[in-house]
Scaffold this motif. Sequence first.
Motif, PDB file in Angstrom:
ATOM      1  N   SER A   1     -18.299  -3.897   6.418  1.00 44.72           N
ATOM      2  CA  SER A   1     -17.341  -4.959   5.882  1.00 44.72           C
ATOM      3  C   SER A   1     -16.532  -4.713   4.512  1.00 44.72           C
ATOM      4  O   SER A   1     -15.738  -4.853   4.367  1.00 44.72           O
ATOM      5  N   LEU A   2     -17.262  -3.759   3.421  1.00 45.40           N
ATOM      6  CA  LEU A   2     -16.517  -3.521   2.419  1.00 45.40           C
ATOM      7  C   LEU A   2     -15.562  -2.232   2.474  1.00 45.40           C
ATOM      8  O   LEU A   2     -14.837  -1.805   1.886  1.00 45.40           O
ATOM      9  N   ALA A   3     -15.899  -1.464   3.519  1.00 47.61           N
ATOM     10  CA  ALA A   3     -14.935  -0.372   3.988  1.00 47.61           C
ATOM     11  C   ALA A   3     -13.976  -0.701   5.144  1.00 47.61           C
ATOM     12  O   ALA A   3     -13.387   0.299   5.645  1.00 47.61           O
ATOM     13  N   GLU A   4     -13.700  -1.933   5.384  1.00 48.51           N
ATOM     14  CA  GLU A   4     -12.852  -2.163   6.336  1.00 48.51           C
ATOM     15  C   GLU A   4     -11.537  -1.702   6.456  1.00 48.51           C
ATOM     16  O   GLU A   4     -10.927  -1.373   7.352  1.00 48.51           O
ATOM     17  N   PRO A   5     -10.695  -1.905   5.118  1.00 43.86           N
ATOM     18  CA  PRO A   5      -9.473  -1.337   5.219  1.00 43.86           C
ATOM     19  C   PRO A   5      -9.493   0.235   5.585  1.00 43.86           C
ATOM     20  O   PRO A   5      -8.329   0.696   6.020  1.00 43.86           O
ATOM     21  N   GLN A   6     -10.421   0.843   4.937  1.00 42.40           N
ATOM     22  CA  GLN A   6     -10.512   2.146   5.234  1.00 42.40           C
ATOM     23  C   GLN A   6     -10.592   2.650   6.700  1.00 42.40           C
ATOM     24  O   GLN A   6      -9.989   3.546   7.371  1.00 42.40           O
ATOM     25  N   ILE A   7     -11.546   1.886   7.440  1.00 37.57           N
ATOM     26  CA  ILE A   7     -11.792   2.239   8.807  1.00 37.57           C
ATOM     27  C   ILE A   7     -10.326   1.705   9.435  1.00 37.57           C
ATOM     28  O   ILE A   7      -9.969   2.517  10.471  1.00 37.57           O
ATOM     29  N   MET A   8      -9.857   0.414   9.119  1.00 29.55           N
ATOM     30  CA  MET A   8      -8.639   0.125  10.027  1.00 29.55           C
ATOM     31  C   MET A   8      -7.405   1.156  10.154  1.00 29.55           C
ATOM     32  O   MET A   8      -6.898   1.208  10.887  1.00 29.55           O
ATOM     33  N   GLY A   9      -7.378   1.636   8.811  1.00 33.65           N
ATOM     34  CA  GLY A   9      -6.499   2.531   8.451  1.00 33.65           C
ATOM     35  C   GLY A   9      -6.692   3.932   9.160  1.00 33.65           C
ATOM     36  O   GLY A   9      -5.478   4.708   9.836  1.00 33.65           O
ATOM     37  N   GLY A  10      -7.784   4.209   9.301  1.00 34.71           N
ATOM     38  CA  GLY A  10      -8.108   5.666  10.078  1.00 34.71           C
ATOM     39  C   GLY A  10      -7.969   5.514  11.620  1.00 34.71           C
ATOM     40  O   GLY A  10      -7.663   6.553  12.108  1.00 34.71           O
ATOM     41  N   ILE A  11      -8.311   4.237  11.968  1.00 30.46           N
ATOM     42  CA  ILE A  11      -8.311   4.317  13.715  1.00 30.46           C
ATOM     43  C   ILE A  11      -7.025   3.454  14.056  1.00 30.46           C
ATOM     44  O   ILE A  11      -6.882   3.240  15.177  1.00 30.46           O
TER      45      ILE A  11
ATOM     46  N   GLN B   1     -10.485   8.141  17.133  1.00 32.68           N
ATOM     47  CA  GLN B   1      -8.888   8.186  16.911  1.00 32.68           C
ATOM     48  C   GLN B   1      -8.313   6.897  17.408  1.00 32.68           C
ATOM     49  O   GLN B   1      -7.264   6.604  16.813  1.00 32.68           O
ATOM     50  N   ASN B   2      -9.230   5.827  17.829  1.00 34.44           N
ATOM     51  CA  ASN B   2      -8.760   4.725  18.022  1.00 34.44           C
ATOM     52  C   ASN B   2      -9.723   3.613  18.182  1.00 34.44           C
ATOM     53  O   ASN B   2     -11.028   4.118  18.256  1.00 34.44           O
ATOM     54  N   ILE B   3      -9.647   2.321  18.420  1.00 31.60           N
ATOM     55  CA  ILE B   3     -10.641   1.518  18.275  1.00 31.60           C
ATOM     56  C   ILE B   3     -11.682   1.395  19.599  1.00 31.60           C
ATOM     57  O   ILE B   3     -12.746   1.161  19.318  1.00 31.60           O
ATOM     58  N   GLY B   4     -11.068   1.845  20.472  1.00 30.04           N
ATOM     59  CA  GLY B   4     -11.904   1.970  22.043  1.00 30.04           C
ATOM     60  C   GLY B   4     -13.318   2.731  21.391  1.00 30.04           C
ATOM     61  O   GLY B   4     -14.268   2.524  21.805  1.00 30.04           O
TER      62      GLY B   4
END
Length: 493
Positions: free
Chosen positions: A42-52, A108-111
């Motif tokens: 939850s605290l790393a959401e921006p990093q994950i969203m940007g990465g994928i 590389q993507n949300i899937g």
Amino acid sequence: MRVSSPSTRLFTRLPLAGNYPAAVALALLALSPYLILTTATSLAEPQIMGGIGATQYELQLSSGMSNAAYAFGAVAAADLVQRFARRRIYLICECGFVLSSVLALSAQNIGMFAAGLVLQGLFTGMLLVAALPPLIIGHPINKLQTTAAVVSLGLFGMVAFGPLVGGLVGSLGGWRPLFAGVGTLALIGLFIGSLTFEGNDPPDRRARFDWTAIPLAFGTTALPFFGVSWLTRGDFSDPQFYVPVFVGLLCGVFLVGGQYRKAKPLMPVRPISNTLPVVGTLNAMLVGACFTTLLELIEVYLTRMAGYSPLRIGALVTPQILGVLIAALLFRRLMSTRWTPYLALCGTVSVAIGAAVLLAASTSSASVTVPIASFFLGFGAGAGVTPGLFLAGFSVPAAQIGPTFALVELLRSEAAFLIGPVLLHFALVQGLADGFHQAVGITLGITVIGILALVTLYALGGARPEAPDLVSWHAGTDTGYHSPALLAAVRGR
């Protein structure tokens, strides 16, 4: 647990077979990696969203389905351990978790990311039922109190540690190394488990697939968790929210009711329908739900209103680790005494105190109020959930503790994931400046009402504090608790 049949005699010669520290490490490494992730991402959401390249809704849905898979996996494992050796299930699930971590970290993507996260939840839920019972009943009884403390640390210690990890990732980057790290922990667990986990003869190789339990368990978890995930992009009035939630809860009612009526149920609902196990289970559900809700509210409030960095937020809630540790050590001393129900109640009261402290939180006072509240929340989680879990576990024969844990974890996860996102969405709709305190106040109200209801239920059952008969329970000759029926004091039983 020792076996002697020719088909499994090989496992008794494992280098670490019967080694208690190795068995503890095995159980912790089976559960900890995923439980850290549940509060770290939850605290790393921006990093994950940007990465994928994912949206917040897609990430929330992935997390929700992963939690659903965890709860469902525990029920599925309760079915599988009847027909297959636990060692085989353990090794397959640990291998699966490692591969799932590789899938998530290379996404590389949300899937790809969602598939990895959901599989991690599924395999961890199965590991809960495959790995914990051998640790609890497969070693001398003088280890049982230490094992209880280990279970508490394994279930909530790692959950409490997750925000600090997520804060580091959210501030410094490196969400892929985070998944590489949890995958490595699982790989170490796989190595230790291959040297430690003894084989067994399944209790019933000819047992049939439970068509009345497994599909209903899937509906009970997948549907409501999808519904509340929809709130990230929708509202309470959307049919995408209330239809799945209603149908899923209906599946849960049919699941519990069907298991209660069955002569040979997958999960022992009838044996734990008496006063002590019901109070323990409801207490675990209440504490787990309110703890999760308050933690989510804290993180969102400090992120959006106070503008704190993820690392600072993780550090502010770190005192919850100390609270969980103290609760685990206290439970270790009290588990064999008559004070376990009181410890569970103290855990719920502690959560209420934490919520009351948060009512005074503001952007200027958060550096003081949040650590204090976090300590009480951590102690409440450790003292409220695990003792409640064992109140149910000691109310059934030792051989049924795995399915019992599966049922309690299913119900606890259901309560936690339904209440948390709903109140968080409510706070956001109201505006965080006021909505945060309103949602915290509602959570406090739920906790206080829950405490009064549980005390009343305990009193109307006519239960008297008594120490569990651990010797008979551990030997498999009797249950640890002989609880009165629900409302026995008013029904004259």
